[in-house]
Design a protein around this motif. Structure first.
Motif, PDB file in Angstrom:
ATOM      1  N   ASP A 145       0.810  -1.232   0.000  1.00 51.49           N
ATOM      2  CA  ASP A 145       0.000   0.000   0.000  1.00 51.49           C
ATOM      3  C   ASP A 145       0.841   1.279   0.000  1.00 51.49           C
ATOM      4  O   ASP A 145       0.574   2.200  -0.775  1.00 51.49           O
ATOM      5  CB  ASP A 145      -0.930   0.028   1.224  1.00 51.49           C
ATOM      6  CG  ASP A 145      -1.884  -1.151   1.242  1.00 51.49           C
ATOM      7  OD1 ASP A 145      -3.100  -0.935   1.153  1.00 51.49           O
ATOM      8  OD2 ASP A 145      -1.406  -2.308   1.332  1.00 51.49           O
ATOM      9  N   HIS A 146       1.841   1.353   0.894  1.00 45.87           N
ATOM     10  CA  HIS A 146       2.610   2.592   0.993  1.00 45.87           C
ATOM     11  C   HIS A 146       3.339   2.890  -0.318  1.00 45.87           C
ATOM     12  O   HIS A 146       3.217   3.982  -0.872  1.00 45.87           O
ATOM     13  CB  HIS A 146       3.610   2.526   2.155  1.00 45.87           C
ATOM     14  CG  HIS A 146       4.440   3.763   2.294  1.00 45.87           C
ATOM     15  ND1 HIS A 146       3.940   4.942   2.794  1.00 45.87           N
ATOM     16  CD2 HIS A 146       5.739   4.029   1.965  1.00 45.87           C
ATOM     17  CE1 HIS A 146       4.894   5.870   2.783  1.00 45.87           C
ATOM     18  NE2 HIS A 146       5.986   5.339   2.286  1.00 45.87           N
TER      19      HIS A 146
ATOM     20  N   LYS B 249       9.758  -8.579  11.694  1.00 44.18           N
ATOM     21  CA  LYS B 249      10.403  -7.553  10.870  1.00 44.18           C
ATOM     22  C   LYS B 249       9.320  -6.735  10.197  1.00 44.18           C
ATOM     23  O   LYS B 249       8.267  -7.255   9.874  1.00 44.18           O
ATOM     24  CB  LYS B 249      11.303  -8.205   9.816  1.00 44.18           C
ATOM     25  CG  LYS B 249      12.320  -7.270   9.201  1.00 44.18           C
ATOM     26  CD  LYS B 249      13.465  -7.998   8.543  1.00 44.18           C
ATOM     27  CE  LYS B 249      14.581  -7.020   8.216  1.00 44.18           C
ATOM     28  NZ  LYS B 249      15.250  -6.469   9.404  1.00 44.18           N
ATOM     29  N   ASP B 250       9.583  -5.428  10.027  1.00 43.87           N
ATOM     30  CA  ASP B 250       8.622  -4.639   9.252  1.00 43.87           C
ATOM     31  C   ASP B 250       9.141  -4.505   7.826  1.00 43.87           C
ATOM     32  O   ASP B 250      10.269  -4.097   7.594  1.00 43.87           O
ATOM     33  CB  ASP B 250       8.333  -3.279   9.914  1.00 43.87           C
ATOM     34  CG  ASP B 250       9.571  -2.451  10.163  1.00 43.87           C
ATOM     35  OD1 ASP B 250      10.673  -3.037  10.301  1.00 43.87           O
ATOM     36  OD2 ASP B 250       9.463  -1.213  10.221  1.00 43.87           O
TER      37      ASP B 250
ATOM     38  N   ASN C 119       6.201  -1.005   2.878  1.00 44.95           N
ATOM     39  CA  ASN C 119       5.009  -0.933   3.722  1.00 44.95           C
ATOM     40  C   ASN C 119       5.405  -0.141   4.956  1.00 44.95           C
ATOM     41  O   ASN C 119       6.545  -0.232   5.413  1.00 44.95           O
ATOM     42  CB  ASN C 119       4.582  -2.338   4.144  1.00 44.95           C
ATOM     43  CG  ASN C 119       4.449  -3.259   2.942  1.00 44.95           C
ATOM     44  OD1 ASN C 119       3.418  -3.331   2.315  1.00 44.95           O
ATOM     45  ND2 ASN C 119       5.542  -3.952   2.598  1.00 44.95           N
ATOM     46  N   GLU C 120       4.497   0.618   5.534  1.00 46.57           N
ATOM     47  CA  GLU C 120       4.866   1.417   6.698  1.00 46.57           C
ATOM     48  C   GLU C 120       3.931   1.213   7.882  1.00 46.57           C
ATOM     49  O   GLU C 120       3.936   1.992   8.830  1.00 46.57           O
ATOM     50  CB  GLU C 120       4.948   2.899   6.317  1.00 46.57           C
ATOM     51  CG  GLU C 120       6.115   3.231   5.377  1.00 46.57           C
ATOM     52  CD  GLU C 120       7.500   3.056   6.008  1.00 46.57           C
ATOM     53  OE1 GLU C 120       7.584   3.008   7.253  1.00 46.57           O
ATOM     54  OE2 GLU C 120       8.483   2.956   5.255  1.00 46.57           O
ATOM     55  N   GLY C 121       3.118   0.155   7.823  1.00 45.74           N
ATOM     56  CA  GLY C 121       2.245  -0.143   8.964  1.00 45.74           C
ATOM     57  C   GLY C 121       1.988  -1.633   9.063  1.00 45.74           C
ATOM     58  O   GLY C 121       0.918  -2.066   9.475  1.00 45.74           O
ATOM     59  N   LYS C 122       2.993  -2.409   8.682  1.00 43.74           N
ATOM     60  CA  LYS C 122       2.828  -3.857   8.626  1.00 43.74           C
ATOM     61  C   LYS C 122       3.997  -4.555   9.304  1.00 43.74           C
ATOM     62  O   LYS C 122       5.084  -3.997   9.399  1.00 43.74           O
ATOM     63  CB  LYS C 122       2.754  -4.329   7.166  1.00 43.74           C
ATOM     64  CG  LYS C 122       1.576  -3.753   6.404  1.00 43.74           C
ATOM     65  CD  LYS C 122       0.239  -4.303   6.855  1.00 43.74           C
ATOM     66  CE  LYS C 122      -0.935  -3.341   6.642  1.00 43.74           C
ATOM     67  NZ  LYS C 122      -0.986  -2.726   5.328  1.00 43.74           N
TER      68      LYS C 122
ATOM     69  N   ASP D 138      -0.303   2.915   4.159  1.00 43.50           N
ATOM     70  CA  ASP D 138      -0.713   2.218   5.384  1.00 43.50           C
ATOM     71  C   ASP D 138       0.024   2.747   6.608  1.00 43.50           C
ATOM     72  O   ASP D 138      -0.043   2.138   7.679  1.00 43.50           O
ATOM     73  CB  ASP D 138      -0.463   0.707   5.241  1.00 43.50           C
ATOM     74  CG  ASP D 138       1.006   0.375   4.994  1.00 43.50           C
ATOM     75  OD1 ASP D 138       1.780   1.298   4.651  1.00 43.50           O
ATOM     76  OD2 ASP D 138       1.390  -0.794   5.149  1.00 43.50           O
ATOM     77  N   VAL D 139       0.717   3.891   6.472  1.00 46.29           N
ATOM     78  CA  VAL D 139       1.573   4.368   7.569  1.00 46.29           C
ATOM     79  C   VAL D 139       0.817   4.451   8.902  1.00 46.29           C
ATOM     80  O   VAL D 139      -0.230   5.082   9.010  1.00 46.29           O
ATOM     81  CB  VAL D 139       2.237   5.724   7.206  1.00 46.29           C
ATOM     82  CG1 VAL D 139       1.224   6.825   6.967  1.00 46.29           C
ATOM     83  CG2 VAL D 139       3.241   6.139   8.286  1.00 46.29           C
ATOM     84  N   ALA D 140       1.338   3.764   9.889  1.00 41.83           N
ATOM     85  CA  ALA D 140       0.722   3.727  11.220  1.00 41.83           C
ATOM     86  C   ALA D 140       1.693   3.095  12.205  1.00 41.83           C
ATOM     87  O   ALA D 140       2.547   2.290  11.816  1.00 41.83           O
ATOM     88  CB  ALA D 140      -0.565   2.901  11.183  1.00 41.83           C
ATOM     89  N   SER D 141       1.546   3.458  13.458  1.00 39.58           N
ATOM     90  CA  SER D 141       2.337   2.819  14.509  1.00 39.58           C
ATOM     91  C   SER D 141       1.695   1.480  14.851  1.00 39.58           C
ATOM     92  O   SER D 141       0.534   1.417  15.261  1.00 39.58           O
ATOM     93  CB  SER D 141       2.380   3.712  15.751  1.00 39.58           C
ATOM     94  OG  SER D 141       2.753   2.947  16.873  1.00 39.58           O
ATOM     95  N   ILE D 142       2.455   0.398  14.688  1.00 39.91           N
ATOM     96  CA  ILE D 142       1.876  -0.925  14.910  1.00 39.91           C
ATOM     97  C   ILE D 142       2.085  -1.428  16.334  1.00 39.91           C
ATOM     98  O   ILE D 142       1.681  -2.540  16.661  1.00 39.91           O
ATOM     99  CB  ILE D 142       2.443  -1.971  13.912  1.00 39.91           C
ATOM    100  CG1 ILE D 142       3.967  -2.088  14.057  1.00 39.91           C
ATOM    101  CG2 ILE D 142       2.051  -1.623  12.483  1.00 39.91           C
ATOM    102  CD1 ILE D 142       4.573  -3.219  13.216  1.00 39.91           C
ATOM    103  N   TRP D 143       2.720  -0.623  17.195  1.00 37.65           N
ATOM    104  CA  TRP D 143       2.981  -1.098  18.551  1.00 37.65           C
ATOM    105  C   TRP D 143       1.713  -1.531  19.296  1.00 37.65           C
ATOM    106  O   TRP D 143       1.690  -2.600  19.917  1.00 37.65           O
ATOM    107  CB  TRP D 143       3.772  -0.062  19.364  1.00 37.65           C
ATOM    108  CG  TRP D 143       3.860  -0.425  20.817  1.00 37.65           C
ATOM    109  CD1 TRP D 143       3.362   0.264  21.877  1.00 37.65           C
ATOM    110  CD2 TRP D 143       4.475  -1.614  21.379  1.00 37.65           C
ATOM    111  NE1 TRP D 143       3.619  -0.389  23.045  1.00 37.65           N
ATOM    112  CE2 TRP D 143       4.294  -1.542  22.778  1.00 37.65           C
ATOM    113  CE3 TRP D 143       5.134  -2.713  20.824  1.00 37.65           C
ATOM    114  CZ2 TRP D 143       4.763  -2.539  23.634  1.00 37.65           C
ATOM    115  CZ3 TRP D 143       5.596  -3.713  21.664  1.00 37.65           C
ATOM    116  CH2 TRP D 143       5.412  -3.612  23.058  1.00 37.65           C
ATOM    117  N   PRO D 144       0.625  -0.724  19.211  1.00 35.45           N
ATOM    118  CA  PRO D 144      -0.583  -1.159  19.929  1.00 35.45           C
ATOM    119  C   PRO D 144      -1.040  -2.558  19.499  1.00 35.45           C
ATOM    120  O   PRO D 144      -1.518  -3.334  20.333  1.00 35.45           O
ATOM    121  CB  PRO D 144      -1.615  -0.088  19.538  1.00 35.45           C
ATOM    122  CG  PRO D 144      -0.798   1.123  19.226  1.00 35.45           C
ATOM    123  CD  PRO D 144       0.450   0.590  18.569  1.00 35.45           C
TER     124      PRO D 144
END
Lengths: 341, 341
Positions: free
Chosen positions: B181-182, B223-224, B274-277, B202-208
């Motif tokens: 997506d990104h 790995k991201d 990808n930036e949220g995976k 898709d940029v998002a912080s995936i920590w939660p």
């Protein structure tokens, strides 16, 4: 696809085979031996782990370096990136543990220059036994970046961190050496001037010197006078502590060549960056011992007491001229030399 | 000296009055409340101190961000800088504590855009209660930098950090959502294309999301898949563990719009960022529970098992096509999209 083997290509910053090769051949060899923890830079993972000493406060600092020219008399952007960040830790009283290295490179940059810069960086770290924790490599296109920019984040440990705001009335104000060398050397080296001077940047890691001073005690505040020079740093320290920095102009150590170029260009040596110096604000009882300890170190042989902390004009810096006049030394709008660090 | 009040000038990066004002008005207000230690970002000292939890390993990671365009569908360089770095911590199993923010800006950049970017950055941090430890601001001249570059260093704590090298034969290979997506959204947004698509980064912080998965156990590697995409990340994980990543092509979740643009341009969605995976390599016993936990989180609703760790071709990635053919998925030379992050 054919790639020139001695110039940076966009693929060198694109997370694949080419980037791996660049790092393996031209970056990692410089950092071979030093590890910071279980997962270190050689793992080339998403980050690194840090082994911490059991006591002390963790101190963290970050800086980007965009100095121009990249190679200058006395050092290069690699020396500067390492020393600049270790010095920020040093003036907080922190022993450096690890540093990160994030590099943005313009396409077509010479790979031989990357090698040279990373070696300079590694040499400064080796002096203080500091490890590279992790890094990052990005490439921008031709004309999208002027050469190279380096960001470093330093992590250190302090028994108790020293602030830049801790000055107290009566304290002595010390500088660890001559003022204005880096800024004037850079200016002289710029293409617009190309002055053939003996000026040389003072860029150096001051931690070995600071480490020898801290056990003496009485250091209430420290700061490294980088951008905006002595003038900006003293003003910041005065403001934050609400004291007056009373400075004797004649006591400020300035090299003849620096003073000369400064007169020629009409740029004050007090407003340009230093990259291997510290301002120390020290209790009167220990000031002499701190001065002696500084002078005992090669980087501090020109150290001097340049004034005293007073209270006449809270938040201001007051300079007494050689003929006895007094004037405010103002916070500069900014460093008169762009891209100084 | 007269300065335009809505554009960046060299003095905004020169360590004096102008820089202080920029930071006070347009940067610090976004970070008001969160402190990491005794000396925090509001002290504007040479660095900051970090309060550490008494147990756990410290994890550190760094990234520079040079994404183009700076504002893109789904986010901007501020969102990306925060999420990118928090995600590197997340895939090492580390709870983020603090982040540094070092910005290099081109002269004449709109100050309103700085505000917008720093707000985006702060918004991502707020979700995960992460503090800015310290920062740095540099300005380069017109034409010396294309807009803005941001470096961030993240510091986190892990009970025990998870490596990208930990895959074991028999493990399940999961992705936390759709792939490509990104990269495809950025490509579509580039001036050269200006495609009016529904593509969104898709940029998002995936920590939660990752946090909800870790207590289940059995996560052997993470790995991201950023630069070089799924292809680069899987190859790296295969090489480091000496295993074979056996992937079912039909199981990889890819949005229709991404697949469509990918076909049109001849760029594989498996090779773009990808930036949220996250890729998770999970023990067979817990794989179903991990998948369920991922799908239970909004960022993971398209999570899928895409394959299994084997041993037929150590260090390689093997893809089974929908019609049953098998081919190697090679390490890309680099991400086909420059300045993707």
């Amino acid at each position: 696809m054919t790639e020139s083997t001695d110039r940076i290509s966009p693929l060198h910053g694109a997370g694949g085979e080419m980037m791996e090769q660049l790092l393996a051949e031209h970056v990692m060899p410089h950092f071979a031996a030093r590890s910071v923890g279980r997962i270190d830079v050689t793992a080339m993972d998403d980050g690194a782990t840090l082994r911490l000493p059991s006591d002390g406060e963790l101190v963290v600092t970050t800086d980007s370096h965009v100095v121009k020219p990249v190679f200058f008399p006395g050092g290069d952007i690699g020396t500067l990136a390492a020393a600049g960040t270790l010095n920020d830790l040093a003036v907080m009283g922190a022993r450096p543990l690890a540093i990160t290295l994030a590099v943005i490179i313009e396409e077509d940059f010479a790979i031989a220059d990357i090698d040279r810069i990373v070696k300079s960086f590694a040499d400064v770290l080796a002096e203080s036994d500091v490890a590279v924790a992790c890094g990052d490599t990005k490439v921008m296109g031709r004309g999208e970046l002027d050469g190279i920019a380096i960001n470093t984040t330093g992590i250190g440990v302090a028994e108790r961190a020293i602030r830049d705001a801790g000055a107290e009335e009566g304290d002595a104000i010390l500088v660890s050496g001559t003022i204005g060398d880096h800024g004037m050397a850079l200016l002289a080296a710029r293409e617009a001037f190309r002055l053939d001077t003996e000026l040389c940047s003072d860029v150096a890691s001051i931690w070995p010197m600071i480490r020898s001073v801290l056990p003496i005690g009485g250091v209430h505040a420290m700061k490294d006078p980088t951008r905006g020079g002595l003038a900006a740093a003293l003003n910041e320290m005065a403001r934050k502590s609400g004291t007056t920095m009373e400075i004797e102009q004649a006591a400020i150590p300035i090299r003849e060549a620096v003073a000369g170029l400064s007169d020629l260009l009409g740029i004050s040596p007090l407003e340009v960056a230093n990259e291997g110096k510290a301002i120390l604000i020290v209790a009167p009882e220990t000031a002499e011992d701190v001065l002696a300890a500084l002078r005992n170190h090669p980087l501090g042989r020109d150290a001097a007491v340049i004034g005293r902390v007073g209270s006449s004009h809270p938040g201001r810096v007051v300079v007494t001229t050689p003929v006895g006049g007094r004037r405010f030394l103002d916070m500069p709008l900014g460093d008169p030399v762009p891209r100084i660090c």
